[in-house]
Write a protein that holds these residues in place. Structure first.
Motif, mmCIF file in Angstrom:
data_model
loop_
_atom_site.group_PDB
_atom_site.id
_atom_site.type_symbol
_atom_site.label_atom_id
_atom_site.label_comp_id
_atom_site.label_asym_id
_atom_site.label_seq_id
_atom_site.Cartn_x
_atom_site.Cartn_y
_atom_site.Cartn_z
ATOM 1 N N LEU A 43 32.864 -16.677 64.893
ATOM 2 C CA LEU A 43 33.341 -16.131 66.162
ATOM 3 C C LEU A 43 32.360 -16.467 67.291
ATOM 4 O O LEU A 43 32.771 -16.838 68.396
ATOM 5 N N VAL A 44 31.073 -16.356 67.008
ATOM 6 C CA VAL A 44 30.059 -16.690 68.017
ATOM 7 C C VAL A 44 30.136 -18.170 68.373
ATOM 8 O O VAL A 44 29.960 -18.565 69.528
ATOM 9 N N LEU A 45 30.426 -18.991 67.356
ATOM 10 C CA LEU A 45 30.513 -20.433 67.583
ATOM 11 C C LEU A 45 31.852 -20.845 68.204
ATOM 12 O O LEU A 45 32.081 -22.036 68.434
ATOM 13 N N GLY A 46 32.731 -19.884 68.409
ATOM 14 C CA GLY A 46 33.978 -20.177 69.104
ATOM 15 C C GLY A 46 35.150 -20.461 68.208
ATOM 16 O O GLY A 46 36.241 -20.801 68.689
ATOM 17 N N ASN A 47 35.022 -20.319 66.899
ATOM 18 C CA ASN A 47 36.106 -20.602 65.954
ATOM 19 C C ASN A 47 36.749 -19.267 65.561
ATOM 20 O O ASN A 47 36.505 -18.720 64.494
ATOM 21 N N GLU A 48 37.633 -18.777 66.413
ATOM 22 C CA GLU A 48 38.221 -17.460 66.208
ATOM 23 C C GLU A 48 39.181 -17.435 65.028
ATOM 24 O O GLU A 48 39.228 -16.451 64.278
ATOM 25 N N GLU A 49 39.908 -18.517 64.820
ATOM 26 C CA GLU A 49 40.891 -18.563 63.734
ATOM 27 C C GLU A 49 40.210 -18.458 62.381
ATOM 28 O O GLU A 49 40.607 -17.664 61.526
ATOM 29 N N GLN A 50 39.164 -19.271 62.157
ATOM 30 C CA GLN A 50 38.449 -19.207 60.894
ATOM 31 C C GLN A 50 37.756 -17.854 60.723
ATOM 32 O O GLN A 50 37.661 -17.322 59.620
ATOM 33 N N SER A 51 37.332 -17.311 61.820
ATOM 34 C CA SER A 51 36.681 -16.011 61.752
ATOM 35 C C SER A 51 37.640 -14.948 61.218
ATOM 36 O O SER A 51 37.253 -14.120 60.381
ATOM 37 N N GLN A 52 38.876 -14.981 61.690
ATOM 38 C CA GLN A 52 39.852 -14.001 61.216
ATOM 39 C C GLN A 52 40.163 -14.190 59.730
ATOM 40 O O GLN A 52 40.354 -13.221 59.001
ATOM 41 N N ILE A 53 40.177 -15.449 59.285
ATOM 42 C CA ILE A 53 40.457 -15.716 57.863
ATOM 43 C C ILE A 53 39.359 -15.085 57.001
ATOM 44 O O ILE A 53 39.648 -14.410 56.005
ATOM 45 N N TYR A 54 38.098 -15.319 57.360
ATOM 46 C CA TYR A 54 37.002 -14.773 56.558
ATOM 47 C C TYR A 54 36.949 -13.254 56.670
ATOM 48 O O TYR A 54 36.571 -12.559 55.720
ATOM 49 N N LEU A 55 37.320 -12.727 57.803
ATOM 50 C CA LEU A 55 37.347 -11.279 57.941
ATOM 51 C C LEU A 55 38.404 -10.678 57.020
ATOM 52 O O LEU A 55 38.172 -9.645 56.388
ATOM 53 N N SER A 56 39.547 -11.356 56.921
ATOM 54 C CA SER A 56 40.610 -10.898 56.025
ATOM 55 C C SER A 56 40.163 -10.954 54.567
ATOM 56 O O SER A 56 40.421 -10.042 53.781
ATOM 57 N N GLN A 57 39.461 -12.067 54.197
ATOM 58 C CA GLN A 57 38.957 -12.171 52.827
ATOM 59 C C GLN A 57 37.931 -11.072 52.530
ATOM 60 O O GLN A 57 37.890 -10.527 51.417
ATOM 61 N N ALA A 58 37.143 -10.746 53.518
ATOM 62 C CA ALA A 58 36.155 -9.683 53.328
ATOM 63 C C ALA A 58 36.840 -8.354 53.060
ATOM 64 O O ALA A 58 36.400 -7.576 52.190
ATOM 65 N N PHE A 59 37.938 -8.072 53.785
ATOM 66 C CA PHE A 59 38.688 -6.844 53.544
ATOM 67 C C PHE A 59 39.232 -6.810 52.114
ATOM 68 O O PHE A 59 39.164 -5.786 51.433
ATOM 69 N N GLN A 60 39.803 -7.930 51.661
ATOM 70 C CA GLN A 60 40.361 -7.979 50.311
ATOM 71 C C GLN A 60 39.293 -7.744 49.253
ATOM 72 O O GLN A 60 39.502 -7.003 48.286
ATOM 73 N N LEU A 61 38.129 -8.374 49.446
ATOM 74 C CA LEU A 61 37.056 -8.218 48.460
ATOM 75 C C LEU A 61 36.505 -6.802 48.458
ATOM 76 O O LEU A 61 36.080 -6.296 47.423
ATOM 77 N N CYS A 62 36.527 -6.154 49.615
ATOM 78 C CA CYS A 62 36.100 -4.750 49.655
ATOM 79 C C CYS A 62 37.024 -3.889 48.799
ATOM 80 O O CYS A 62 36.573 -2.962 48.101
ATOM 81 N N ASP A 63 38.310 -4.175 48.862
ATOM 82 C CA ASP A 63 39.264 -3.417 48.043
ATOM 83 C C ASP A 63 39.063 -3.725 46.566
ATOM 84 O O ASP A 63 39.157 -2.832 45.714
ATOM 85 N N VAL A 64 38.802 -4.998 46.251
ATOM 86 C CA VAL A 64 38.629 -5.396 44.848
ATOM 87 C C VAL A 64 37.390 -4.727 44.251
ATOM 88 O O VAL A 64 37.434 -4.184 43.153
ATOM 89 N N TYR A 65 36.288 -4.764 44.981
ATOM 90 C CA TYR A 65 35.012 -4.278 44.435
ATOM 91 C C TYR A 65 34.701 -2.839 44.833
ATOM 92 O O TYR A 65 33.665 -2.311 44.437
ATOM 93 N N GLY A 66 35.539 -2.237 45.616
ATOM 94 C CA GLY A 66 35.292 -0.853 45.987
ATOM 95 C C GLY A 66 34.134 -0.668 46.940
ATOM 96 O O GLY A 66 33.487 0.380 46.966
ATOM 97 N N ASN A 67 33.856 -1.689 47.774
ATOM 98 C CA ASN A 67 32.733 -1.628 48.711
ATOM 99 C C ASN A 67 33.193 -0.935 49.993
ATOM 100 O O ASN A 67 33.543 -1.564 50.993
#
Length: 1763
Positions: free
Chosen positions: A1666-1690
């Motif tokens: 996001l800082v580097l200006g790539n908002e689309e990729q940023s949203q993808i990784y943010l979504s993956q982070a949410f999924q992994l939080c649910d998987v691992y209970g973080n």
């Protein structure tokens, strides 16, 4: 008295030796010999009288005798006889009145020789400075005495005797009648030539040459005895003595010189000579014209002339010493010739070699030159008077006269201060004071003395016995002795001293005057030479400035609190009407002078009037000196050179202050000449003094306009009159005074009433200085060396040897620098490559305060020169002198105790001390120890941990403020009753304590150096024998070796312990704790193995029987217990294949997937759930805990693991004792045990140090002849690899592990093909083990075989973890193979603990590689196998370790609920088993699992447990983890348990701790957390240092969960710095972005071992994009982070993600940063609080702001400045 005789030998041996004396040319020596024709003829007609006979003659008869002797001489001359003037005629012509000879024997002539050995001084310096020589004085004594002894023996064989030793010279004597003189000269010359041939040049072991030169003379000599009834000395006088010295001076090395007199009296036909230009003396070449047989006959003829030469009947070739019959009076007379301190040693029957040592002393050479006309009798009387005066003067200061000898019409006294038993703190000042008094006495009281010259030097010299066993003398030898003698001769008519004495005396500079340099023979670099003037008749006005100057570049270090006290007191003083005093008390070297210099500077900077002065010991004797000096400085007259100038200034200053008629009161004090007024002339002395003091007070009252500050350094030297004036002054004028004092007893404390009143006043603030913190000592070392960093080895050396005292640090550094042991290198930015082994602990981080001389491009670091062993560095002379002064002031019993304790070490047990004390009773030892404790030599501790805590580096400087009114003992003498009471109290304290330590560690080193090598070896042997029986783990850990079966792999160690108690190695494999034994009694009654569906209930035991692990006193089995045990034995055993079959049935029938993993499809759907097995395991743990609660009270009374104490008190000393004895193989054994023990205790640095010592030992010359045991060599590399792994040096660790495996016959392949075939072989072996393996084993494996198998397993365990960190594709195959080989080694060992551990590790390995089938299979196998272990001893501990391992695995893999359940149960069992080291790991994992689950209330509870554990067990690692988690709460939870300030103070106080510095993962987390805090708060000035420290630790961390967590925090630091560069320094964005992305890739690769960290990494990656200006990729990784939080209970990361998502993408308006709003004073969560008390806790997260980018140029190139 000691009486010795010569060594016996057969007469034929004597003849054989003499036949070797061939008449051939030989290098010569110097000699003094008989006269020729005239001398021989005159002796035939001469007549001599003894003293008694001479006194019977009348005056006319004496005149007649003189006339007749002159006529006889003139008649012989007229007959044509030629030659030198006989000695008697020479004396008559000089007008001597006393012409008698001292005794009847001296009526004979004598032929004498003086030999001087060159190279002794250089040899002494070599032994005193070379760090590779560990024997010092003993080897030097042997080298000197072997050489001198050979020469002495040759003299004795040839009929001579030793008259005197003088350092490296000796005076030999042949006493004969005049008629035999010619023959005896030939004999003496033959002896001299023989000495030159055999001993003229001798090579020593240290590469230096010893050479000899000889001078010969002949003629009359007289013996003179001088001294009083206490001390007597003898010397010889006469022309022959003078000539022999002159001849010796003409000789060069390997030459023999004959004096003129000797050449004239000898048989010239037999001697071939060589003339010397411009000299009458000649150089002898060889004896001619005589065959071997003829010389043999000639020799036997000569022996008839020698009265004391042994005959053939007594079988001795050496002339015996005189044998005296027992006679008390005679013995008393003889004792006067021996120094008192040496007599004490002789009376104690100490061997003579024990008297020799290298020690710092002060040398005083006194030379008296007499008028040529002085008669012999007057000369003797003067020498007698001077010797008595010198003896009395120096005796007051424990000085001794060592030698008195005549030379060239002069007499020389060699005086020594600081000999054994005589050392004093002010030795140099005492020597100078004595020298000046001697000079004044000799110059003023004796007309016969023409010139008095005195040379004074200080330094290390050899003090000891020199000579042969039949002829020896106590003397001093060294460069400083030679320098004092040269100064005495080259600076005549004054008292001169060297720079060392000048500095050590600490006398005012005005007492000295620098002398011009003079080229002195044999002295290369004498340094600055001073003339000592003493106190001049006219006092120096105001000459007492502070000698310590404040540095303009460096601030005063470590005394911030002391300065704060000064500032606070000064602020409170403003407006006061009376004075105030601050007194700083501290030992010498604590930095009192520098502190006062800083205070004086601060006062001047603040605009106050500051008068600062420093006193010396001499000032206490000068009445009113302090007030005179203070007032002179105050009035500005201290620099005036004349009384007129002073008078003019005083008139200007005092105008309108007081009446002019009173000016004359200042005449005496300021040396001015005001006219005496009528009023003053009528006053008596007392009234004048009172008026003068009132006058001075008025001056201060009227002249002072601002705050007046008096600064007085060394205030204990204030004279009584000045104390009285200051007392009155403080009560009448507002004067602010700052003083420094030494503690009572260390210096001459003030005893007057006024001093006591000031010190104990309510207006006095009393501050006791303490030692500096280790971090401050290191910072000071860097400043002194002008470097930015020093090596870790040098750091530890300075910390351990300086003991927090700045002066000691300075002296140690100066000593290393002078010996050229320091290396300075340019510091360069470290490249990202693996370190070498030697650089693992190198600390090269630039400090904040850089050297003023270094530019930005030239920063230096300091390291130790290669092959320098800092352990062999002896104390610098200054520090050794301080310690020896303390030692010499003790009585003999106290000295013996201190010296024996020094053998054991800084800390010692009273039991071991009693064991090595020679025939002491315990009562005598306790009484002596009580006296030493009372004298603050030793301190008592009940346990070794207490002593370690007291000496630990965590201790920091604190001050003891003596409150107003506190009375300090000044000049008070306690009564006998209180003294006896205190002594009894101290003795009771000693009896109760078991461990003691030196209060002054420097004293331990000095006392240790006092022993000779043979003595040390004998005492070390006694210590080793005592400790060897205790060299094993503590009872709670099984009493085995730290390296499994180590002693069985080294046969020598088995032989050495046959007589010891039988220590079953089975305890090592199945550690059994006493706590566990209490649990057994109840647990075995009910506890059975868990049931699994489709499986029969079966019990499995790893022990052959209960008795093999339980001692009778720890377990008393009831009948019910026996029944249960018998039932267990009857149960059917479960084989491995049964487990596998039952597991397959269970997997088919049950589903084993957690829901989160099931959704994520981590395992195939057909795999069945493992909940039942895991649930059964948890139930089993609950049952164990429940049953143990009944015996909880008994368990609480049991102690914890004592292995740490055993390592420090047994293994470490044993290694040192063995190496000191030369038992290097045994020493290597204990060094490896120490290294393994320290790794067991998580102390990587101490393990590193012990391995370095072991490596140096293996490489040493002494060890090369020994063949190193193959197992120990493999263990050595295995331990090095473990240290490297812990320090994050993976490639180096792999290298060492491969070497170890080769030596263990378990070679690991290098290539992929090799891995393929090796895997096939290992899988086949594993299948074979599974088929035939049973749970109950008879110990068929030999212990030596088991040692190899255990070590193989250890290496392979490290190896698979190392390969798991490698990102290469093929590394997984290497990793799998290593883990499989580990399993096979464990199964081959047939040990259940090893097998279960290997299954657990193999399961984790398979999980990392994605092989889920094997992962679940082996995890279940480990759990099921553990369920059949008997719940006693090793089985119970294995169960706990498995629970901890599973909790860690579940935490890494994201199964947080199960990790929490396992963690709680493991914690409960650790508490019951008393395993604090394991418990703190469990609590750390438990906290992380709870924290990620956002169970904050439980987190706080666990943190409180962790803090309590760290405090009680004094575990620095646990405390570091505690503060690391407190920082995490601040950063990510938004509340505090400990404030940031407390966390930061802990880090700063302990970052140099030798244990903590090796915990890279913990330190990475701490430094990164601190850097994040400063970055979030925009405190970038404070951000840099912790960030750089964290950056250096990145590549030194392993792939553990804790290291990965720390890496994530460091990545956050980089991201925050990247954002800062976007906003403020765009030219640095490109470089920072590259580094950040690189580190992001690394942390992602590490997450493969800890998937729970993926959400945090994806969160940070989304922000970077996001800082580097790539908002689309940023949203993808943010979504993956949410999924992994649910998987691992973080849940923790999920709450932060939600806020970031809203802030970045969905927020309609600006959001408030609740974290910044609450920072830095976060609300504290206390025990008992809940989340309801923190309503916005889940929203208190730091908002990651997005900086605005320049669309046209988002990443500009950095600008290149114009050249």
């Amino acid at each position: 008295m000691r009486r010795e005789t010569g060594a016996p030998a057969a007469g034929r041996e004597v003849a054989a030796q003499r036949k070797q004396l061939e008449p051939e040319p030989s290098p010569a020596m110097a000699a003094a010999g008989p006269a020729q024709q005239l001398q021989v003829a005159f002796e035939d007609v001469a007549l001599y009288f003894s003293q008694e006979e001479w006194e019977l003659l009348t005056r006319p008869e004496k005149q007649l005798y003189q006339d007749q002797m002159l006529r006889n001489y003139q008649a012989l001359v007229s007959l044509g006889c030629s030659g030198s003037t006989p000695d008697l005629i020479h004396r008559i012509e000089l007008g001597e009145a006393e012409l008698w000879i001292w005794d009847a024997e001296n009526s004979r002539e004598s032929s004498g020789s003086e030999s001087l050995s060159s190279g002794f001084t250089a040899l002494t310096e070599k032994f005193s400075t070379d760090t590779s020589l560990d024997c010092g004085a003993e080897q030097l004594t042997q080298t000197l005495n072997h050489y001198v002894g050979d020469i002495v023996e040759k003299v004795l064989i040839y009929g001579g005797d030793i008259l005197k030793f003088a350092g490296d010279a000796l005076l030999a004597l042949w006493r004969v009648q005049q008629s035999q003189m010619s023959d005896i000269i030939t004999l003496a010359l033959k002896c001299s030539l023989r000495i030159q041939k055999e001993y003229g040049v001798r090579e020593t072991e240290v590469g230096l040459k010893l050479q000899v030169k000889i001078g010969l003379s002949a003629g009359h000599i007289s013996k003179v005895v001088v001294g009083d009834n206490k001390h007597q000395y003898f010397l010889v006088l006469g022309r022959a003595v003078d000539e022999v010295r002159l001849a010796q001076n003409l000789a060069k090395a390997s030459e023999v010189i004959l004096s003129p007199n000797c050449w004239e009296l000898c048989n010239r036909n037999m001697i071939e000579i060589e003339t010397i230009k411009d000299q009458r003396s000649v150089k002898a070449r060889y004896i001619k014209n005589i065959s071997e047989i003829e010389f043999d006959e000639f020799f036997w003829k000569c022996t008839k002339y020698l009265q004391h030469y042994p005959t053939g009947e007594n079988n001795s070739i050496l002339r015996a010493t005189s044998t005296l019959s027992p006679n008390d009076e005679l013995e008393k007379s003889l004792r006067k010739y021996v120094m008192r301190n040496i007599l004490k040693k002789i009376d104690d029957n100490q061997p003579l070699e024990y008297l020799s040592e290298l020690r710092p002393v002060t040398i005083v050479f006194v030379n008296l030159q007499f008028d040529k006309s002085v008669s012999t009798l007057d000369l003797c009387k003067v020498i007698h008077d001077v010797s008595v005066k010198i003896s009395n003067l120096i005796h007051v200061f424990s000085g001794k006269i060592n030698k008195v000898f005549m030379f060239d019409k002069g007499c020389t006294f060699l005086c020594v201060f600081g000999l054994p038993g005589d050392k004093q703190a002010d030795e140099s000042a005492h020597a100078l004071d004595s020298a000046l008094k001697i000079f004044n006495f000799c110059s003023k009281t004796s007309m016969e003395i023409k010139i008095v010259s005195i040379g004074v030097t200080g330094g290390s010299v050899f003090c000891g016995i020199v000579g042969h066993h039949a002829r020896h003398e106590y003397t001093v030898i060294g460069q400083k002795v030679n320098l004092a003698a040269r100064m005495m001769m080259y600076y005549p008519g004054l008292v001169s001293c060297d720079a060392v004495t000048y500095a050590n005396s600490r006398l005012p500079h005005c007492f000295f005057e620098e002398l011009p340099q003079a080229e002195m023979k044999g002295v290369v670099n004498p340094g600055v030479v001073y003339q000592y003037l003493g106190i001049s008749e006219k006092p120096m006005i105001g000459q007492a400035y502070l000698t310590k100057e404040r540095s303009e570049y460096y601030h005063l270090l470590g005394r911030e609190k002391e300065l704060e006290i000064y500032n606070t007191s000064l602020k409170g003083f403003v407006g006061s009407t009376v004075g105030h005093v601050i007194i700083y008390e501290g030992l010498m070297g604590y930095g009192k002078s520098k502190l006062l210099a800083e205070i004086a500077y601060l006062g001047q900077e603040a605009g106050h009037k500051v008068i600062a002065m420093e006193l010396t010991k001499i000032n206490v004797q000068q009445n009113f000196f302090v007030i005179q000096t203070l007032m002179a400085m105050f009035l500005g007259i201290e620099a005036c050179k004349s009384d007129a100038e002073r008078q003019k200034i005083l008139q200007d200053k005092l105008r309108d202050v007081v009446e002019e008629s009173y000016y004359c009161l200042l005449n005496n004090i300021f040396l001015v000449k005001f006219p005496i007024s009528a009023e003053v002339s009528e006053m008596d002395h007392e009234t004048r003094t009172q008026e003068m003091e009132l006058f001075l007070v008025k001056i201060l009252q009227k002249v002072v306009e601002n705050i007046l500050i008096f600064v007085i350094d060394e205030a204990h030297f204030i004279d009584p009159a000045s104390w009285e004036f200051l007392d009155n002054l403080l009560s009448s004028i507002p004067v602010f005074m700052v003083m420094s004092l030494s503690p009572p007893g260390r210096q001459a404390w003030p005893t007057c009433v006024s001093a006591a009143k000031i010190i104990n006043s309510t207006k006095t603030t009393y501050v006791q200085l303490r030692e500096l913190k280790p971090s401050v000592i290191l910072q000071k070392a860097c400043e002194d060396l002008r470097v930015v960093s020093v090596s870790r080895e040098l750091e530890m050396f300075l910390i351990q040897r300086s003991h927090g005292i700045p002066f000691y640090c300075e002296e140690l550094l100066q000593n290393l620098h002078l010996k050229n042991m320091l290396v300075f290198q340019l510091w360069e930015e470290e490249e990202e490559v693996d370190d070498e082994w030697e650089g693992l602990f190198t600390n090269a981080i630039p400090s904040k305060a850089e050297s003023p001389s270094s530019s930005d491009n030239e920063l230096y670091i300091c390291t130790i020169r290669q092959n320098v062993n800092l352990q062999n560095i002896m104390l610098p002379p200054t520090l050794k002198g301080i310690a020896l002064a303390e030692l010499d002031n003790m009585n003999s019993s106290e000295q013996m105790v201190v010296k024996c304790a020094a053998i054991i070490g800084l800390t010692f047990t009273t039991e071991l001390l009693l064991h090595i004390l020679p025939e002491w009773t315990k009562r005598k030892m306790n009484q002596t120890l009580a006296a030493l404790v009372d004298s603050h030599i030793f301190k008592c501790f009940h346990k070794r941990k207490d002593s370690q805590k007291a000496q630990s580096q965590e201790m920091h400087s604190t001050e003891l403020l003596v409150c107003p009114g506190t009375v300090r003992p000044i000049g008070q003498v306690s009564d006998i009753r209180s003294s006896v009471y205190n002594l009894i109290k101290q003795e009771q304290l000693v009896i109760q304590c078991s461990v003691m330590a030196f209060c002054m560690p420097m004293l331990q080193e000095a006392a240790y150096e006092c022993w000779l090598k043979r003595q040390k070896k004998a005492l070390h042997l006694k210590c080793a024998r005592y400790l060897e029986g205790q060299a094993h783990k503590c009872r709670r850990c099984g009493e085995g070796d730290f390296i499994s079966f180590h002693r069985h792999a080294v046969e020598m160690m088995l032989e050495s312990i046959e007589s010891q108690e039988n220590i079953s190695e089975q305890h090592q494999e199945y550690p059994f704790s006493e706590a566990a034994s209490l649990i057994i009694c109840t647990t075995l009654k009910r506890l059975e193995g868990p049931s699994f569906e489709g499986m029969e209930r079966k019990a499995v035991t790893a022990e052959a029987s209960l008795s093999s692990t339980c001692s009778p006193e720890s377990v008393q089995m009831t009948s019910e217990d026996i029944t249960t045990s018998t039932f267990s034995k009857k149960l059917e055993l479960l084989l491995p294949q049964d487990i596998e079959k039952e597991t397959e049935k269970a997997l088919k029938k049950h589903k084993m997937l957690p829901e989160a993993l099931k959704k994520h499809k981590i395992l195939p759907e057909e795999n069945l759930k493992a909940e039942e097995i895991e649930k059964a395991f948890l139930e089993r743990l609950d049952e164990i805990i429940h049953q143990s609660d009944r015996d909880w009270e008994k368990i609480k009374r049991l102690g914890s693991c004592e292995c740490e104490d055993i390592v420090e008190s047994v293994f470490v000393p044993l290694a040192r004792h063995c190496m000191a004895m030369g038992e290097y193989t045994r020493g290597l054994y204990y060094l490896l045990e120490c290294a393994a023990a320290y790794l067991h205790l998580s102390n990587n640095y101490m393990a590193f140090c012990n391995l370095n010592t072991a490596e140096n030992l293996i490489k040493s010359v002494d060890f090369r002849a020994t063949v190193i045991n193959q197992f120990e060599e493999a263990t050595f590399y295995s331990l090095k690899s473990e240290v490297c792994y812990n320090m994050g040096q993976m490639n180096l660790a792999k290298t060492f592990i491969r070497k170890a495996l080769i030596l263990l016959n378990r070679k690991f392949p290098f290539t992929l093909i090799g891995v393929f075939f090796k895997t096939l072989m290992e899988e086949s072996k594993h299948t074979s083990h599974q088929k035939k393996q049973q749970f109950l084993y008879s110990r068929s494996k030999g212990e030596k075989k088991l040692a190899f198998l255990y070590q193989q397993g250890h290496c392979l365990s490290l190896l698979w973890q190392l390969f798991s960190l490698d990102t290469a594709t093929n590394s997984k195959k290497f990793c799998h193979l290593a883990a499989l080989m580990k399993v096979n080694s464990a199964e081959e060992s047939e040990d259940e603990s090893q097998i279960i551990s290997s299954y657990s590790e193999f399961s984790l390995c398979c999980q990392m590689m994605g092989n889920q089938d094997k992962w679940m299979k082996y995890e279940l196998m480990a759990i099921q196998r553990s369920s059949h272990l008997r719940v006693i001893g090793g089985g119970l501990l294995t169960t706990v370790k498995l629970a901890q391992s599973l909790a860690y695995m579940k935490l890494c893999l994201g199964n947080l609920p199960l990790s929490i359940q396992l963690g709680y149960r493991a914690h409960e069992m650790c508490v019951r088993l008393k395993k604090p080291k394991l418990d703190y790991l469990v609590l750390c994992m438990l906290f992380k699992a709870l924290f990620l689950s956002t169970r904050y209330q439980d987190c706080v509870q666990v943190l409180s447990w962790l803090e309590q554990l760290a405090v009680v067990e004094e575990t620095i690692i646990a405390m570091a983890c505690f503060f690391s988690y407190c920082l995490e709460l601040l950063l990510y939870a938004g509340f505090s348990f400990k404030s940031f300030k407390e966390c930061l103070e802990f880090i700063q106080r302990n970052e140099k701790n030798c244990i903590l510095i090796s915990q890279n993962s913990i330190m990475l987390g701490l430094y990164s957390s601190v850097a994040i805090w400063f970055a979030r708060l925009q405190q970038w000035g404070n951000f840099k240092e912790p960030f750089e420290k964290a950056r250096r630790l990145l590549r030194r961390t392993s792939a553990s969960f804790f290291a990965t967590s720390g890496f994530c925090r460091f990545l956050e630091c980089e991201i925050l710095m990247l954002r800062k560069h976007f906003e403020e320094r765009p030219e640095l964005v490109r470089e920072t972005r590259t580094k950040t992305l690189k580190d992001l890739d690394q942390v992602l690769s590490r997450c493969s071992t800890s998937p729970i960290c993926y959400p945090r990494v994806y969160h940070l990656k989304a922000y970077i994009l996001l800082v580097l200006g790539n908002e689309e990729q940023s949203q993808i990784y943010l979504s993956q982070a949410f999924q992994l939080c649910d998987v691992y209970g973080n849940l923790l990361e999920k709450s932060w993600l939600e806020i970031s998502n809203e802030w970045w993408f969905t927020a309609k308006g600006p959001m408030e940063d609740l974290w910044l709003k609450a920072a830095p004073d976060f609300r504290k969560w206390k025990i008992g609080m809940t989340e309801k008390d923190f309503p916005e806790i889940h929203k208190t997260k730091y908002l990651l702001r997005v900086p605005a980018l320049d669309i046209n140029n988002p990443f500009p190139e950095p600008e290149i400045p114009d050249v």
